[in-house]
Write a protein that holds these residues in place. Structure first.
Motif, PDB file in Angstrom:
ATOM      1  N   GLY A   1      -1.652  -5.944  -2.148  1.00  0.00           N
ATOM      2  CA  GLY A   1      -1.772  -5.595  -0.744  1.00  0.00           C
ATOM      3  C   GLY A   1      -3.055  -6.041  -0.066  1.00  0.00           C
ATOM      4  O   GLY A   1      -4.073  -6.289  -0.707  1.00  0.00           O
ATOM      5  N   THR A   2      -2.980  -6.156   1.260  1.00  0.00           N
ATOM      6  CA  THR A   2      -4.144  -6.432   2.111  1.00  0.00           C
ATOM      7  C   THR A   2      -4.187  -5.371   3.195  1.00  0.00           C
ATOM      8  O   THR A   2      -3.181  -5.150   3.879  1.00  0.00           O
ATOM      9  CB  THR A   2      -4.052  -7.822   2.773  1.00  0.00           C
ATOM     10  OG1 THR A   2      -4.186  -8.835   1.780  1.00  0.00           O
ATOM     11  CG2 THR A   2      -5.155  -7.997   3.820  1.00  0.00           C
TER      12      THR A   2
ATOM     13  N   LEU B   1      -2.835 -13.752   6.462  1.00  0.00           N
ATOM     14  CA  LEU B   1      -2.918 -13.097   5.163  1.00  0.00           C
ATOM     15  C   LEU B   1      -2.282 -14.014   4.116  1.00  0.00           C
ATOM     16  O   LEU B   1      -1.193 -14.554   4.336  1.00  0.00           O
ATOM     17  CB  LEU B   1      -2.169 -11.765   5.191  1.00  0.00           C
ATOM     18  CG  LEU B   1      -2.857 -10.556   5.842  1.00  0.00           C
ATOM     19  CD1 LEU B   1      -3.213 -10.832   7.293  1.00  0.00           C
ATOM     20  CD2 LEU B   1      -1.986  -9.333   5.735  1.00  0.00           C
ATOM     21  N   SER B   2      -2.960 -14.123   2.983  1.00  0.00           N
ATOM     22  CA  SER B   2      -2.499 -15.032   1.944  1.00  0.00           C
ATOM     23  C   SER B   2      -1.646 -14.311   0.909  1.00  0.00           C
ATOM     24  O   SER B   2      -1.904 -13.152   0.555  1.00  0.00           O
ATOM     25  CB  SER B   2      -3.719 -15.663   1.254  1.00  0.00           C
ATOM     26  OG  SER B   2      -3.349 -16.352   0.088  1.00  0.00           O
TER      27      SER B   2
ATOM     28  N   ASP C   1       2.953   1.766   6.533  1.00  0.00           N
ATOM     29  CA  ASP C   1       2.196   2.734   7.315  1.00  0.00           C
ATOM     30  C   ASP C   1       2.497   4.120   6.768  1.00  0.00           C
ATOM     31  O   ASP C   1       3.602   4.370   6.288  1.00  0.00           O
ATOM     32  CB  ASP C   1       2.598   2.671   8.802  1.00  0.00           C
ATOM     33  CG  ASP C   1       2.270   1.326   9.434  1.00  0.00           C
ATOM     34  OD1 ASP C   1       3.204   0.531   9.664  1.00  0.00           O
ATOM     35  OD2 ASP C   1       1.086   1.084   9.683  1.00  0.00           O
ATOM     36  N   PRO C   2       1.554   5.061   6.862  1.00  0.00           N
ATOM     37  CA  PRO C   2       1.790   6.420   6.339  1.00  0.00           C
ATOM     38  C   PRO C   2       3.053   7.032   6.929  1.00  0.00           C
ATOM     39  O   PRO C   2       3.230   7.052   8.146  1.00  0.00           O
ATOM     40  CB  PRO C   2       0.531   7.172   6.790  1.00  0.00           C
ATOM     41  CG  PRO C   2      -0.512   6.127   6.925  1.00  0.00           C
ATOM     42  CD  PRO C   2       0.208   4.894   7.416  1.00  0.00           C
TER      43      PRO C   2
ATOM     44  N   ASN D   1       0.267  -3.331  17.366  1.00  0.00           N
ATOM     45  CA  ASN D   1      -0.413  -2.363  16.507  1.00  0.00           C
ATOM     46  C   ASN D   1      -0.598  -2.983  15.117  1.00  0.00           C
ATOM     47  O   ASN D   1       0.089  -2.598  14.174  1.00  0.00           O
ATOM     48  CB  ASN D   1       0.416  -1.078  16.424  1.00  0.00           C
ATOM     49  CG  ASN D   1      -0.310   0.013  15.686  1.00  0.00           C
ATOM     50  OD1 ASN D   1      -1.525  -0.045  15.508  1.00  0.00           O
ATOM     51  ND2 ASN D   1       0.425   1.005  15.230  1.00  0.00           N
ATOM     52  N   PRO D   2      -1.497  -3.934  14.971  1.00  0.00           N
ATOM     53  CA  PRO D   2      -1.598  -4.707  13.734  1.00  0.00           C
ATOM     54  C   PRO D   2      -2.308  -4.003  12.581  1.00  0.00           C
ATOM     55  O   PRO D   2      -2.154  -4.423  11.434  1.00  0.00           O
ATOM     56  CB  PRO D   2      -2.379  -5.951  14.162  1.00  0.00           C
ATOM     57  CG  PRO D   2      -3.217  -5.472  15.301  1.00  0.00           C
ATOM     58  CD  PRO D   2      -2.393  -4.444  16.018  1.00  0.00           C
ATOM     59  N   THR D   3      -3.062  -2.957  12.859  1.00  0.00           N
ATOM     60  CA  THR D   3      -3.795  -2.282  11.790  1.00  0.00           C
ATOM     61  C   THR D   3      -2.802  -1.621  10.850  1.00  0.00           C
ATOM     62  O   THR D   3      -2.048  -0.735  11.257  1.00  0.00           O
ATOM     63  CB  THR D   3      -4.761  -1.248  12.377  1.00  0.00           C
ATOM     64  OG1 THR D   3      -5.774  -1.937  13.124  1.00  0.00           O
ATOM     65  CG2 THR D   3      -5.406  -0.420  11.280  1.00  0.00           C
ATOM     66  N   ALA D   4      -2.800  -2.055   9.580  1.00  0.00           N
ATOM     67  CA  ALA D   4      -1.825  -1.554   8.611  1.00  0.00           C
ATOM     68  C   ALA D   4      -2.155  -2.118   7.233  1.00  0.00           C
ATOM     69  O   ALA D   4      -3.043  -2.956   7.079  1.00  0.00           O
ATOM     70  CB  ALA D   4      -0.404  -1.955   9.002  1.00  0.00           C
ATOM     71  N   PHE D   5      -1.375  -1.665   6.250  1.00  0.00           N
ATOM     72  CA  PHE D   5      -1.439  -2.179   4.891  1.00  0.00           C
ATOM     73  C   PHE D   5      -0.254  -3.128   4.716  1.00  0.00           C
ATOM     74  O   PHE D   5       0.884  -2.744   4.971  1.00  0.00           O
ATOM     75  CB  PHE D   5      -1.366  -1.008   3.905  1.00  0.00           C
ATOM     76  CG  PHE D   5      -1.568  -1.388   2.480  1.00  0.00           C
ATOM     77  CD1 PHE D   5      -0.580  -1.163   1.542  1.00  0.00           C
ATOM     78  CD2 PHE D   5      -2.760  -1.956   2.055  1.00  0.00           C
ATOM     79  CE1 PHE D   5      -0.765  -1.503   0.208  1.00  0.00           C
ATOM     80  CE2 PHE D   5      -2.958  -2.296   0.721  1.00  0.00           C
ATOM     81  CZ  PHE D   5      -1.953  -2.066  -0.199  1.00  0.00           C
ATOM     82  N   TYR D   6      -0.532  -4.362   4.302  1.00  0.00           N
ATOM     83  CA  TYR D   6       0.508  -5.378   4.195  1.00  0.00           C
ATOM     84  C   TYR D   6       0.755  -5.717   2.725  1.00  0.00           C
ATOM     85  O   TYR D   6      -0.170  -6.038   1.984  1.00  0.00           O
ATOM     86  CB  TYR D   6       0.110  -6.636   4.964  1.00  0.00           C
ATOM     87  CG  TYR D   6       0.100  -6.422   6.461  1.00  0.00           C
ATOM     88  CD1 TYR D   6      -1.038  -5.939   7.105  1.00  0.00           C
ATOM     89  CD2 TYR D   6       1.238  -6.665   7.230  1.00  0.00           C
ATOM     90  CE1 TYR D   6      -1.048  -5.721   8.476  1.00  0.00           C
ATOM     91  CE2 TYR D   6       1.237  -6.451   8.595  1.00  0.00           C
ATOM     92  CZ  TYR D   6       0.091  -5.975   9.212  1.00  0.00           C
ATOM     93  OH  TYR D   6       0.091  -5.750  10.571  1.00  0.00           O
ATOM     94  N   LEU D   7       2.016  -5.651   2.351  1.00  0.00           N
ATOM     95  CA  LEU D   7       2.417  -5.948   0.979  1.00  0.00           C
ATOM     96  C   LEU D   7       3.298  -7.189   0.940  1.00  0.00           C
ATOM     97  O   LEU D   7       4.243  -7.302   1.709  1.00  0.00           O
ATOM     98  CB  LEU D   7       3.187  -4.783   0.372  1.00  0.00           C
ATOM     99  CG  LEU D   7       2.388  -3.624  -0.216  1.00  0.00           C
ATOM    100  CD1 LEU D   7       3.291  -2.432  -0.460  1.00  0.00           C
ATOM    101  CD2 LEU D   7       1.695  -4.049  -1.496  1.00  0.00           C
ATOM    102  N   CYS D   8       2.997  -8.067   0.012  1.00  0.00           N
ATOM    103  CA  CYS D   8       3.811  -9.248  -0.243  1.00  0.00           C
ATOM    104  C   CYS D   8       4.565  -9.009  -1.549  1.00  0.00           C
ATOM    105  O   CYS D   8       4.074  -8.287  -2.440  1.00  0.00           O
ATOM    106  CB  CYS D   8       2.904 -10.470  -0.358  1.00  0.00           C
ATOM    107  SG  CYS D   8       3.751 -12.012  -0.720  1.00  0.00           S
ATOM    108  N   ALA D   9       5.751  -9.572  -1.674  1.00  0.00           N
ATOM    109  CA  ALA D   9       6.532  -9.434  -2.901  1.00  0.00           C
ATOM    110  C   ALA D   9       7.296 -10.716  -3.163  1.00  0.00           C
ATOM    111  O   ALA D   9       7.490 -11.547  -2.255  1.00  0.00           O
ATOM    112  CB  ALA D   9       7.490  -8.258  -2.795  1.00  0.00           C
ATOM    113  N   SER D  10       7.719 -10.886  -4.400  1.00  0.00           N
ATOM    114  CA  SER D  10       8.572 -12.012  -4.746  1.00  0.00           C
ATOM    115  C   SER D  10       9.657 -11.509  -5.687  1.00  0.00           C
ATOM    116  O   SER D  10       9.528 -10.431  -6.281  1.00  0.00           O
ATOM    117  CB  SER D  10       7.766 -13.136  -5.398  1.00  0.00           C
ATOM    118  OG  SER D  10       7.279 -12.743  -6.666  1.00  0.00           O
ATOM    119  N   SER D  11      10.727 -12.289  -5.803  1.00  0.00           N
ATOM    120  CA  SER D  11      11.808 -11.880  -6.694  1.00  0.00           C
ATOM    121  C   SER D  11      12.605 -13.078  -7.170  1.00  0.00           C
ATOM    122  O   SER D  11      12.682 -14.113  -6.501  1.00  0.00           O
ATOM    123  CB  SER D  11      12.735 -10.879  -6.009  1.00  0.00           C
ATOM    124  OG  SER D  11      13.529 -11.520  -5.014  1.00  0.00           O
TER     125      SER D  11
END
Lengths: 110, 113
Positions: free
Chosen positions: A104-105, A21-22, A38-39, A84-94
Motif C-alpha cells: 500500500g501507499t 503511485l507505482s 478508506d475507514p 477527495n484523494p487522501t486515502a490508502f491505495y492498494l495494488c494487487a495482481s492475480s
C-alpha cells in the motif's frame, strides 16, 4: 523473492497537483488492480487490467488514470480532478483465483 | 453491477467462541466468493473461497457456506483465537470474467482471551 511492490509507502502532495503511485510485480501475473481503502468503506475498485495495453474502469474511476505498458507495471495517477484523494491505495495482481496485494501507499493531499 | 453488503461491521467474541460474518450479493450470475483477512498494518490475504457449484467449503477452523437462492454467503470461524482478530472482507466478481472483485465494507473481529 517474488512479490508485488508499491512505492512510496507515504506520499504527500499539494492540492491541485497530479501524483503517480507505482506498482510493480515479478509474479508473472496477467491481471492487476488498484483499490482505494478508506475507514469503514472497505476496498473500492478504481481500475483493473487483465492484460497488457488494456484496462477497465472500476466503481470509482473518476479522477484517476492508469496505464499498462508492461506486464510488470500498473501505475496509478491521481489527478487534480479527484475530489477527495487522501486515502490508502492498494495494488494487487492475480493469476486465476486469489489476489496478491502490495503493502500500500498512503497518499495525503494538503 | 454487482453490490456486496457485509454484516456485522464489528464483532466481539470470547476466545473459543464461534464467529459468523454474512454477506449478500445482488448479481445472480456471480459464481466466485472469496474471503480476505487483513491484520492491523498488513495487506489483505485470501483465507478461503467458494464457487457457486458447491454449498460449503471447510479449511480447519474456517468454513464458508453459500446459499445461491438467497444470494448470500457466510464465513464461519470456530474455536476463535486472539490471532483471529483482524478485519475480514467478503468479495464477489465485479466483471463477467470474475477476475476483478468488488469487496464488502469489512467486519472488524475482536477475540478477547
Amino acid at each position: 523473492d517474488g512479490g508485488i511492490t508499491q512505492s512510496p509507502k507515504y506520499l504527500f502532495r499539494k492540492e491541485g497537483q497530479n501524483v503517480t503511485l507505482s506498482c510493480e510485480q515479478n509474479l508473472n501475473h496477467d491481471a492487476m488492480y488498484w483499490y482505494r481503502q478508506d475507514p469503514g468503506q472497505g476496498l473500492r475498485l478504481i481500475y483493473y487490467s487483465q492484460i497488457v495495453n488494456d484496462f477497465q474502469k472500476g466503481d470509482i474511476a473518476e479522477g484517476y488514470s492508469v496505464s499498462r505498458e508492461k506486464k510488470e507495471s500498473f501505475p496509478l495517477t491521481v489527478t487534480s480532478a479527484q475530489k477527495n484523494p487522501t486515502a490508502f491505495y492498494l495494488c494487487a495482481s492475480s493469476f486465476g483465483d486469489g489476489y496478491t496485494f502490495g503493502s500500500g501507499t498512503r497518499l495525503t493531499v494538503v | 453491477g454487482e453490490n456486496v453488503e457485509q454484516h456485522p461491521s464489528t464483532l466481539s467474541v470470547q476466545e473459543g467462541d464461534s464467529a459468523v460474518i454474512k454477506c449478500t450479493y445482488s448479481d445472480s450470475a456471480s459464481n466466485y466468493f472469496p474471503w480476505y483477512k487483513q491484520e492491523l498494518g498488513k495487506r489483505p490475504q485470501l483465507i478461503i473461497d467458494i464457487r457457486s457449484n458447491v454449498g460449503e467449503k471447510k479449511d480447519q477452523r474456517i468454513a464458508v457456506t453459500l446459499n445461491k437462492t438467497a444470494k448470500h454467503f457466510s464465513l464461519h470461524i470456530t474455536e476463535t483465537q486472539p490471532e483471529d482478530s483482524a478485519v475480514y472482507f467478503c468479495a464477489a466478481p465485479f466483471n463477467q470474467a470474475g477476475t476483478a472483485l468488488i469487496f464488502g465494507k469489512g467486519t472488524t473481529l475482536s477475540v478477547s482471551s
